[in-house]
Scaffold this motif. Structure first.
Motif, mmCIF file in Angstrom:
data_model
loop_
_atom_site.group_PDB
_atom_site.id
_atom_site.type_symbol
_atom_site.label_atom_id
_atom_site.label_comp_id
_atom_site.label_asym_id
_atom_site.label_seq_id
_atom_site.Cartn_x
_atom_site.Cartn_y
_atom_site.Cartn_z
ATOM 1 N N GLU A 230 0.791 -1.200 -0.033
ATOM 2 C CA GLU A 230 0.060 -0.012 -0.022
ATOM 3 C C GLU A 230 0.802 1.190 0.019
ATOM 4 N N VAL A 231 0.139 2.278 -0.425
ATOM 5 C CA VAL A 231 1.131 3.627 -0.569
ATOM 6 C C VAL A 231 0.587 4.231 0.849
ATOM 7 N N ILE A 232 1.578 4.647 1.592
ATOM 8 C CA ILE A 232 1.150 5.092 2.931
ATOM 9 C C ILE A 232 1.058 6.531 2.711
ATOM 10 N N GLU A 233 2.208 7.014 2.099
ATOM 11 C CA GLU A 233 2.366 8.475 2.099
ATOM 12 C C GLU A 233 3.113 9.029 0.944
ATOM 13 N N HIS A 234 2.439 10.049 0.274
ATOM 14 C CA HIS A 234 3.203 10.595 -0.699
ATOM 15 C C HIS A 234 3.260 12.152 -0.702
ATOM 16 N N SER A 235 4.509 12.673 -0.652
ATOM 17 C CA SER A 235 4.395 14.123 -0.585
ATOM 18 C C SER A 235 5.941 14.494 -0.826
ATOM 19 N N ALA A 236 6.030 15.930 -0.850
ATOM 20 C CA ALA A 236 7.613 16.578 -1.216
ATOM 21 C C ALA A 236 8.723 15.714 -0.454
ATOM 22 N N THR A 237 9.756 15.346 -0.763
ATOM 23 C CA THR A 237 10.603 14.756 -0.150
ATOM 24 C C THR A 237 11.132 15.434 1.225
ATOM 25 N N LYS A 238 11.117 16.601 1.333
ATOM 26 C CA LYS A 238 11.540 17.090 2.502
ATOM 27 C C LYS A 238 10.455 17.233 3.730
ATOM 28 N N ASP A 239 9.259 17.452 3.103
ATOM 29 C CA ASP A 239 7.995 17.220 4.282
ATOM 30 C C ASP A 239 8.094 15.830 4.768
ATOM 31 N N LEU A 240 8.229 14.904 3.880
ATOM 32 C CA LEU A 240 8.245 13.705 4.240
ATOM 33 C C LEU A 240 9.149 13.179 5.355
ATOM 34 N N PHE A 241 10.357 13.609 5.091
ATOM 35 C CA PHE A 241 11.430 13.380 6.046
ATOM 36 C C PHE A 241 11.359 13.986 7.178
ATOM 37 N N LEU A 242 10.801 15.249 7.185
ATOM 38 C CA LEU A 242 10.857 16.319 8.254
ATOM 39 C C LEU A 242 9.550 16.217 9.029
ATOM 40 N N HIS A 243 8.637 16.140 8.308
ATOM 41 C CA HIS A 243 7.206 16.247 8.895
ATOM 42 C C HIS A 243 6.180 15.136 8.369
ATOM 43 N N PRO A 244 6.649 13.721 8.599
ATOM 44 C CA PRO A 244 5.914 12.674 8.222
ATOM 45 C C PRO A 244 4.546 12.784 8.881
ATOM 46 N N ARG A 245 3.540 12.709 7.872
ATOM 47 C CA ARG A 245 2.089 12.808 8.218
ATOM 48 C C ARG A 245 1.547 11.372 9.154
ATOM 49 N N GLN A 246 2.216 10.404 8.539
ATOM 50 C CA GLN A 246 1.666 9.042 9.248
ATOM 51 C C GLN A 246 2.804 8.520 10.281
ATOM 52 N N GLU A 247 2.007 8.141 11.140
ATOM 53 C CA GLU A 247 2.904 7.299 12.270
ATOM 54 C C GLU A 247 3.903 6.191 11.578
ATOM 55 N N ARG A 248 3.290 5.430 10.735
ATOM 56 C CA ARG A 248 4.186 4.512 10.133
ATOM 57 C C ARG A 248 5.493 4.822 9.201
ATOM 58 N N THR A 249 5.213 6.102 8.672
ATOM 59 C CA THR A 249 6.253 6.642 8.058
ATOM 60 C C THR A 249 7.317 7.111 8.816
ATOM 61 N N SER A 250 6.989 7.625 9.940
ATOM 62 C CA SER A 250 7.985 8.126 10.716
ATOM 63 C C SER A 250 8.772 7.030 11.437
ATOM 64 N N GLU A 251 8.129 5.941 11.616
ATOM 65 C CA GLU A 251 8.636 4.763 12.313
ATOM 66 C C GLU A 251 9.801 4.183 11.377
ATOM 67 N N TYR A 252 9.386 4.337 9.924
ATOM 68 C CA TYR A 252 10.194 3.760 8.956
ATOM 69 C C TYR A 252 11.329 4.589 8.881
ATOM 70 N N ILE A 253 11.303 6.002 8.598
ATOM 71 C CA ILE A 253 12.357 6.771 8.270
ATOM 72 C C ILE A 253 13.281 6.891 9.939
ATOM 73 N N GLU A 254 12.795 6.707 10.903
ATOM 74 C CA GLU A 254 13.653 6.545 11.926
ATOM 75 C C GLU A 254 14.305 5.313 12.331
ATOM 76 N N GLY A 255 13.959 4.352 11.288
ATOM 77 C CA GLY A 255 14.760 3.285 11.376
ATOM 78 C C GLY A 255 13.966 2.119 12.399
ATOM 79 N N ARG A 256 12.918 2.054 12.680
ATOM 80 C CA ARG A 256 12.411 1.150 13.690
ATOM 81 C C ARG A 256 12.049 -0.086 12.946
ATOM 82 N N TYR A 257 11.792 0.064 11.740
ATOM 83 C CA TYR A 257 11.691 -1.288 10.947
ATOM 84 C C TYR A 257 12.165 -1.248 9.362
#
Lengths: 258, 295
Positions: A230-257
Motif C-alpha cells: 500500500e502507498v502510505i504517504e506521498h509528499s514532497a521529499t523534505k516534508d516526508l522526512f521532516l514532517h511525516p504525516r503518518q505514524e508508520r512513515t516516521s517509524e520507518y524513516i527513524e529506522g524502527r523497521y
C-alpha cells in the motif's frame, strides 16, 4: 486540483497479484512530470512491483493479475490499442545490476533505435551523432570516445550503468524508471550517477526505487512511502522526512523497521 | 607456542594423503578403459588400416577389401538426420525456453521430450518401420532411416539447446525488453548469438550417437551389402538403401563366417575414431566460440 499535463504517471486503484499473493493494494498515485520521485519502503513492500507496472514488464514473469488503471501521459496503458513496444520506447528502465548487452558500446547505444527501424535506415554519420549525443548526456563521451567498439560488458560498473541510461535516450523516453540503480556501485560511483540523474531530471520524469533513504533525500523532490503493497504517504521529499504525516512513515524513516 | 604437530594431527595428515590417492586413482581409472579399448582396437586392426581400406568396396563376400559403402552410408544417414532434427529441435527449444509459460501444456511437452529421450532405440526402429517405411511409403531407404534417427536424436537436441538458451543471463533479455524489443528481436539479436556454442555442441554430440546406433537403421534402410562406385561421394540417392558402419560391423562380426579378424577391428577403429574426432571438433569449436564472448 492541478492540470492533467502536470503528471506523467497516474494510477487509480491499482491492484496486482502474483498468483494468489496480493503485491499491490489499491495504489493511487500521481507522479509529477519532470521531477525525480523516489519509491521507498522495506523489502517486499511492492515498490519494485509498482515500478515494473509502469512499462508492463511484470507481465513477462508468469502468473500476474492486474486490476485498476495506469495512465501514462493521459493514456491508460492497459487499453487494448496500446502497443507494448511503443509503451516501452516511452517508458525506459534502468536495472539494479548494470545490464549492458554483450555487444560494443556503440551498438548498445543504438540498440533501441535499430530494433524500431528497418535495417540500414541510419546513415553512418547520423548514427555517430546519435551515439555521441547520448554518451555526452551521461558524461561518458570523454571516457569512451576512443573505445566505442569495446565490448560494453568489459567496462567498469559505473560506466556500464551510465551506458544503460544512455541506451534509453535515443528513443526519447518520457519516463525513466530506475530500480535501485546504485546498489551495485561504490560510494563515488553512486554520487556521480545521482548527479547525472539530477542533471537530466528536467527533460525526463524519473521514478527511482531505492533502499537508501539518504539517496531519496538527495535526489528526489517527491517521495512515496510504501508498506505491504500500500502507498502510505506521498509528499514532497523534505516534508516526508521532516514532517511525516503518518505514524508508520516516521517509524520507518527513524529506522524502527525496514 | 611451538605450533608442533600433535598425534591427532599426524593421523589426520595421513588420512588426507590416503584419501587423495584413492580419489586420484578413481579419476585415473576413468581413462583406462578408453585407452585400453582404443589401444586394443588399433593393435588388432593394424595390418589392415590404410587409405585403401576406407575407399574400397568389400570383396569376396565381405571377407576382404574395404568399407567404402558403409562409411559413405553412415555419413549420409548422420547428415540427413541432423539436417532434419536440428531446425525442429532448435525451434522447439526456443519456444519452450523463450516463449512458453509454465502451464499444463508446456509441462506436457517437457514430459514428452523426457520420455522420448528414454525410449529404447529398438522401439524407435519399430516406429520408423511402421511410420516411415510402411505408412508413408518411403520404403526401406536412406530417407526413412534418417527420419528414424532424427526422431531418436530430437529430444536430446531439444534438451541441450534449451539448456544452452537458459544459460544466457536473464538480465540481457530484460535489457532488450526495456527498450521495446520483441521476443524474436531479443532472441535473434542477443540470445542466439550468445548461446550458439552450446547449441552447436549439443547437436554435434548427436552425430556420434546417430553414427553409432544400429537398431533404428536396421529395419528402416540399412542393408548387409550394397554395391556402389568406389570413391564417388554422390553414390547414394535419398530412396536407395545403404550400408552403414555400425551395421557392417555387426554383419561381419556375427553373420559372415571366416572373416579375417582385422576386418571387423578395422571397421571398429574407423567408427570409434570418427566419434572421437567429431567430439574433439565440438570441444574445439566450443572453446573457440567461448573465447570470443565475454560478460
Amino acid at each position: 486540483m492541478s492540470a492533467p499535463g502536470e503528471f506523467s504517471v497516474t494510477t487509480r486503484q491499482l491492484n496486482l497479484w502474483y498468483g494468489r499473493f496480493q503485491a499491490l493494494k489499491e495504489v493511487s498515485v500521481s507522479i509529477r512530470h519532470g521531477l525525480v520521485t523516489s519509491l521507498i519502503g522495506p523489502s517486499g513492500c511492492g515498490k519494485t512491483t509498482l515500478l515494473r507496472c509502469f512499462n508492463r514488464v511484470n507481465e513477462r514473469y508468469g502468473n500476474v493479475t492486474t486490476t485498476g488503471e495506469i495512465k501514462i501521459l493521459g493514456k491508460n496503458i492497459y487499453d487494448a490499442d496500446v502497443s507494448l513496444i511503443e509503451l516501452r520506447k516511452c517508458v525506459g528502465m534502468v536495472f539494479q545490476r548494470p545490464n549492458p548487452l554483450p555487444i560494443s558500446v556503440y551498438e548498445n547505444v543504438l540498440f533501441g533505435l535499430r530494433i524500431h527501424h528497418e535495417s540500414g535506415s541510419f546513415p553512418k554519420a547520423q548514427a555517430d551523432a546519435i551515439v555521441e549525443q547520448a554518451l555526452r548526456e551521461v558524461n561518458l563521451w570523454e571516457d569512451l570516445k576512443d573505445q566505442l567498439q569495446a565490448r560494453a560488458t568489459t567496462l567498469q560498473l559505473e560506466q556500464q550503468q551510465k551506458l544503460c541510461i544512455a541506451r534509453l535516450l535515443p528513443l526519447k523516453p518520457e519516463v525513466i524508471l530506475m530500480d535501485e540503480p546504485c546498489s551495485a556501485l561504490d560510494a563515488k560511483a553512486t554520487h556521480r550517477i545521482e548527479e547525472l540523474v539530477m542533471g537530466l531530471q528536467e527533460r525526463y520524469t524519473f521514478v527511482v526505487v531505492t533502499h537508501n533513504m539518504a539517496q531519496a533525500r538527495r535526489i528526489s523532490q517527491e517521495c512515496i512511502f510504501m508498506l505491504l503493497g500500500e502507498v502510505i504517504e506521498h509528499s514532497a521529499t523534505k516534508d516526508l522526512f521532516l514532517h511525516p504525516r503518518q505514524e508508520r512513515t516516521s517509524e520507518y524513516i527513524e529506522g524502527r523497521y525496514g | 607456542m611451538t605450533f608442533g604437530e600433535t598425534k591427532l594431527g599426524r593421523k589426520k595428515r595421513r588420512n588426507e594423503a590416503i584419501a587423495k590417492v584413492v580419489f586420484l586413482g578413481m579419476a585415473l581409472s576413468m581413462i583406462l578403459p578408453l585407452v585400453l579399448i582404443v589401444g586394443y582396437l588399433f593393435h588388432q586392426a593394424w595390418p589392415i588400416l590404410s587409405l585403401d581400406f576406407l575407399t574400397a568396396m568389400p570383396r569376396r563376400g565381405m571377407r576382404d577389401g574395404g568399407i567404402w559403402p558403409a562409411l559413405l552410408g553412415t555419413f549420409y544417414l548422420v547428415t540427413i538426420s541432423l539436417v532434419i532434427a536440428t531446425p525442429i529441435g532448435v525451434a522447439a527449444a526456443i519456444y519452450l525456453n523463450e516463449y512458453s509459460r509454465d502451464n499444463w501444456f508446456t509441462r506436457l511437452i517437457h514430459l514428452a521430450v523426457v520420455n522420448l529421450a528414454g525410449v529404447p532405440s529398438i522401439v524407435h526402429a519399430l516406429f520408423g518401420l511402421g511410420a516411415f517405411v510402411m505408412f508413408a511409403h518411403l520404403g526401406r531407404s536412406i530417407l526413412a532411416a534418417s527420419l528414424t534417427l532424427a526422431i531418436m536424436t530430437l529430444p536430446v537436441i531439444i534438451a541441450s539447446t534449451k539448456e544452452a538458451l537458459a544459460s544466457v543471463p536473464m538480465a540481457f533479455r530484460e535489457a532488450c525488453w526495456s527498450v521495446g524489443a520483441t521476443r524474436w528481436q531479443t532472441i535473434r539479436g542477443i540470445v542466439l548469438p550468445n548461446s550458439i556454442s552450446g547449441i552447436l555442441t549439443g547437436i554435434i554430440l548427436q552425430v556420434s550417437r546417430a553414427a553409432g546406433e544400429t537398431a533404428p537403421i536396421m529395419f528402416t534402410g540399412a542393408v548387409f551389402y550394397k554395391a556402389i562406385p568406389e570413391g564417388r561421394l554422390f553414390a547414394y540417392g535419398l530412396f536407395d538403401q545403404c550400408m552403414a558402419l555400425s551395421m557392417h560391423l555387426f554383419t561381419i562380426s556375427t553373420q559372415v563366417p571366416e572373416v579375417p579378424p582385422a576386418l571387423p577391428f578395422g571397421t571398429a577403429v574407423v567408427l570409434v575414431m570418427t566419434v572421437l574426432l567429431v567430439n574433439a571438433a565440438s570441444i574445439a569449436l566450443r572453446a573457440w566460440l567461448r573465447s570470443r564472448k565475454k560478460w
